[in-house]
Design a protein around this motif. Structure first.
Motif, PDB file in Angstrom:
ATOM      1  N   ARG A  97       0.713  -1.335   0.064  1.00  0.00           N
ATOM      2  CA  ARG A  97      -0.012   0.308   0.046  1.00  0.00           C
ATOM      3  C   ARG A  97       0.885   1.277  -0.059  1.00  0.00           C
ATOM      4  N   ASP A  98       1.796   1.279   1.104  1.00  0.00           N
ATOM      5  CA  ASP A  98       3.026   2.089   1.062  1.00  0.00           C
ATOM      6  C   ASP A  98       3.223   2.397  -0.771  1.00  0.00           C
ATOM      7  N   VAL A  99       3.816   1.448  -0.983  1.00  0.00           N
ATOM      8  CA  VAL A  99       4.509   1.375  -2.503  1.00  0.00           C
ATOM      9  C   VAL A  99       3.173   2.174  -3.224  1.00  0.00           C
ATOM     10  N   ALA A 100       2.492   1.435  -3.578  1.00  0.00           N
ATOM     11  CA  ALA A 100       1.166   1.784  -4.291  1.00  0.00           C
ATOM     12  C   ALA A 100       0.656   3.902  -3.989  1.00  0.00           C
ATOM     13  N   ALA A 101       1.087   3.818  -2.984  1.00  0.00           N
ATOM     14  CA  ALA A 101       1.050   5.385  -2.604  1.00  0.00           C
ATOM     15  C   ALA A 101       1.641   6.491  -2.936  1.00  0.00           C
ATOM     16  N   LEU A 102       3.432   5.784  -3.255  1.00  0.00           N
ATOM     17  CA  LEU A 102       4.146   7.025  -3.901  1.00  0.00           C
ATOM     18  C   LEU A 102       4.321   6.293  -4.724  1.00  0.00           C
ATOM     19  N   ALA A 103       3.809   5.468  -5.686  1.00  0.00           N
ATOM     20  CA  ALA A 103       3.770   6.077  -7.106  1.00  0.00           C
ATOM     21  C   ALA A 103       2.883   6.746  -7.337  1.00  0.00           C
ATOM     22  N   LEU A 104       1.265   6.772  -6.965  1.00  0.00           N
ATOM     23  CA  LEU A 104       0.791   7.748  -7.262  1.00  0.00           C
ATOM     24  C   LEU A 104       1.096   9.378  -7.037  1.00  0.00           C
ATOM     25  N   VAL A 105       1.600   9.272  -6.237  1.00  0.00           N
ATOM     26  CA  VAL A 105       1.891  10.724  -5.695  1.00  0.00           C
ATOM     27  C   VAL A 105       3.153  10.935  -6.566  1.00  0.00           C
ATOM     28  N   ALA A 106       3.866  10.270  -7.097  1.00  0.00           N
ATOM     29  CA  ALA A 106       5.258  10.706  -7.666  1.00  0.00           C
ATOM     30  C   ALA A 106       4.720  10.874  -8.784  1.00  0.00           C
ATOM     31  N   VAL A 107       3.812  10.133 -10.212  1.00  0.00           N
ATOM     32  CA  VAL A 107       2.804  10.135 -10.688  1.00  0.00           C
ATOM     33  C   VAL A 107       1.894  11.372 -10.719  1.00  0.00           C
ATOM     34  N   GLY A 108       1.417  12.203  -9.831  1.00  0.00           N
ATOM     35  CA  GLY A 108       0.818  13.323  -9.916  1.00  0.00           C
ATOM     36  C   GLY A 108       1.733  13.859 -10.359  1.00  0.00           C
ATOM     37  N   VAL A 109       2.467  14.126  -9.068  1.00  0.00           N
ATOM     38  CA  VAL A 109       4.252  15.734  -9.199  1.00  0.00           C
ATOM     39  C   VAL A 109       4.365  16.374 -10.437  1.00  0.00           C
ATOM     40  N   VAL A 110       5.057  14.356 -11.198  1.00  0.00           N
ATOM     41  CA  VAL A 110       5.765  14.893 -12.574  1.00  0.00           C
ATOM     42  C   VAL A 110       4.369  15.304 -13.496  1.00  0.00           C
ATOM     43  N   LEU A 218      -0.736  16.402  -0.493  1.00  0.00           N
ATOM     44  CA  LEU A 218      -1.803  17.313  -0.983  1.00  0.00           C
ATOM     45  C   LEU A 218      -1.576  18.805  -0.720  1.00  0.00           C
ATOM     46  N   LEU A 219       0.038  19.397  -0.814  1.00  0.00           N
ATOM     47  CA  LEU A 219       0.427  20.873  -0.792  1.00  0.00           C
ATOM     48  C   LEU A 219       0.321  20.697  -1.903  1.00  0.00           C
ATOM     49  N   PRO A 220       0.663  20.127  -2.935  1.00  0.00           N
ATOM     50  CA  PRO A 220       1.019  20.815  -4.449  1.00  0.00           C
ATOM     51  C   PRO A 220      -0.305  21.186  -5.024  1.00  0.00           C
ATOM     52  N   VAL A 221      -1.244  19.979  -4.579  1.00  0.00           N
ATOM     53  CA  VAL A 221      -2.844  20.367  -4.593  1.00  0.00           C
ATOM     54  C   VAL A 221      -3.362  21.943  -4.250  1.00  0.00           C
ATOM     55  N   THR A 222      -3.205  22.101  -2.910  1.00  0.00           N
ATOM     56  CA  THR A 222      -3.502  23.347  -2.722  1.00  0.00           C
ATOM     57  C   THR A 222      -3.102  24.514  -3.113  1.00  0.00           C
ATOM     58  N   ALA A 223      -1.394  24.350  -3.701  1.00  0.00           N
ATOM     59  CA  ALA A 223      -0.976  25.238  -4.408  1.00  0.00           C
ATOM     60  C   ALA A 223      -1.499  25.077  -5.644  1.00  0.00           C
ATOM     61  N   LEU A 241      -4.882  15.660 -13.931  1.00  0.00           N
ATOM     62  CA  LEU A 241      -4.538  14.817 -13.810  1.00  0.00           C
ATOM     63  C   LEU A 241      -3.755  14.541 -12.371  1.00  0.00           C
ATOM     64  N   GLY A 242      -2.524  15.313 -12.634  1.00  0.00           N
ATOM     65  CA  GLY A 242      -1.734  15.342 -11.618  1.00  0.00           C
ATOM     66  C   GLY A 242      -1.897  15.129 -10.435  1.00  0.00           C
ATOM     67  N   ILE A 243      -2.928  16.251  -9.849  1.00  0.00           N
ATOM     68  CA  ILE A 243      -3.522  16.564  -9.038  1.00  0.00           C
ATOM     69  C   ILE A 243      -4.661  15.307  -8.594  1.00  0.00           C
ATOM     70  N   LEU A 244      -5.493  14.385  -9.227  1.00  0.00           N
ATOM     71  CA  LEU A 244      -6.442  13.379  -9.068  1.00  0.00           C
ATOM     72  C   LEU A 244      -5.355  11.848  -8.105  1.00  0.00           C
ATOM     73  N   ALA A 245      -4.276  12.299  -9.294  1.00  0.00           N
ATOM     74  CA  ALA A 245      -3.224  11.173  -8.853  1.00  0.00           C
ATOM     75  C   ALA A 245      -2.657  11.836  -7.537  1.00  0.00           C
ATOM     76  N   VAL A 246      -2.472  12.770  -7.068  1.00  0.00           N
ATOM     77  CA  VAL A 246      -2.103  12.730  -5.985  1.00  0.00           C
ATOM     78  C   VAL A 246      -2.923  12.415  -4.732  1.00  0.00           C
ATOM     79  N   VAL A 247      -4.552  13.031  -5.265  1.00  0.00           N
ATOM     80  CA  VAL A 247      -5.153  13.006  -4.203  1.00  0.00           C
ATOM     81  C   VAL A 247      -5.792  11.192  -3.916  1.00  0.00           C
ATOM     82  N   GLY A 248      -5.444  10.407  -4.895  1.00  0.00           N
ATOM     83  CA  GLY A 248      -5.441   9.455  -4.383  1.00  0.00           C
ATOM     84  C   GLY A 248      -4.420   9.129  -3.797  1.00  0.00           C
ATOM     85  N   GLY A 249      -3.065   9.218  -4.273  1.00  0.00           N
ATOM     86  CA  GLY A 249      -1.732   8.713  -3.356  1.00  0.00           C
ATOM     87  C   GLY A 249      -2.179   9.041  -1.912  1.00  0.00           C
TER      88      GLY A 249
END
Length: 264
Positions: A97-110, A218-223, A241-249
């Motif tokens: 679950r940690d790895v999946a969350a980080l993967a989603l966050v990383a994709v979202g940030v990119v 959540l901070l890139p989203v709020t920014a 799309l990145g915002i949605l990925a970050v929220v998912g993570g």
């Protein structure tokens, strides 16, 4: 936090980004000292050293971040800066679950970043420097929350940082001649430092570094939202799309109901 950052961008017309960061530090120090009034023990020995290091690192993070924001859109700068918390979170992963969350966050940030180096290499460099400082902030912030004096240490740390970084005040001369601008500068300290960092101290006493770092996604989203509402910086489809990925993570990682270390 990022409403405060957007207000800071307005001040860049009359003060240097580093000068605005110093005003933020000054405002935070004054408010925290008046609120907390740290006792003598907070100004001695190891508590003072820990608070001072934390304050200087945090203020330095704000300086390089503002230099990045002066050159990049707010959401983009924060997305790049977030690589620091991602590294901290990656170091603390233990399950799928940690790895999946980080993967989603990383994709979202990119996706949110979508930065081309030819646009502003200096802005990218400052944002990555802020990322390194942010990673240090998480590590030191956890230590201050558990072993230091919590919010009192914030007051001491920002007071020390204000003095040590006082040469940056040379970039704020125009602000001192306009009371409304000075109020804005102190307001940035309240919005971007006092409120969020005090809340960080509460949260860091209850969750681990890895969970805290992922929640910071959540901070890139709020920014991005603040950049749109306050500065008129419209996100592109890839950023949305990145915002949605970050929220998912964040949602995936937040479902973990493991044991929480209670403060001593």
């Amino acid at each position: 936090m990022y409403v405060g950052a957007a207000v800071a961008v307005w001040l860049f017309d009359v003060a240097s980004p580093s000068g605005v960061a110093w005003l933020r530090c000054l405002g935070a120090a004054l408010i925290l000292l008046a609120w907390r009034r740290p006792g003598r023990a907070a100004w001695r020995g190891r508590p003072l050293l820990l608070a001072a290091v934390f304050g200087v690192v945090t203020a330095g993070m704000n300086v390089v971040f503002y230099e990045a924001v002066a050159r990049l859109p707010l959401g983009t700068a924060v997305a790049l800066e977030f690589t620091g918390p991602v590294v901290v979170a990656a170091a603390g992963t233990r399950g799928r679950r940690d790895v999946a969350a980080l993967a989603l966050v990383a994709v979202g940030v990119v996706c949110i970043a979508d930065v081309q180096l030819r646009g502003s290499p200096a802005g990218v460099a400052f944002a990555l420097a802020a990322a390194a400082a942010w990673a240090c902030y998480i590590l030191l912030g956890r230590k201050v929350a558990l072993d230091g004096n919590g919010i009192d240490s914030l007051a001491v740390g920002f007071a020390v940082a204000t003095v040590l970084l006082s040469p940056l005040a040379l970039g704020t001369q125009a602000v001192w001649a306009a009371p409304d601008l000075l109020v804005l500068g102190v307001g940035v300290g309240l919005l971007s430092t006092v409120v969020p960092y005090a809340l960080d101290q509460v949260v860091l006493r209850r969750v681990g570094q890895a969970r805290f770092a992922v929640l910071l996604a959540l901070l890139p989203v709020t920014a991005t939202v603040a950049g749109f509402l306050v500065l008129g910086q419209v996100p592109r489809p890839l950023e949305i799309l990145g915002i949605l990925a970050v929220v998912g993570g964040v949602a995936v990682r937040s479902r973990d109901n493991g044991a929480v270390r209670e403060p001593p």
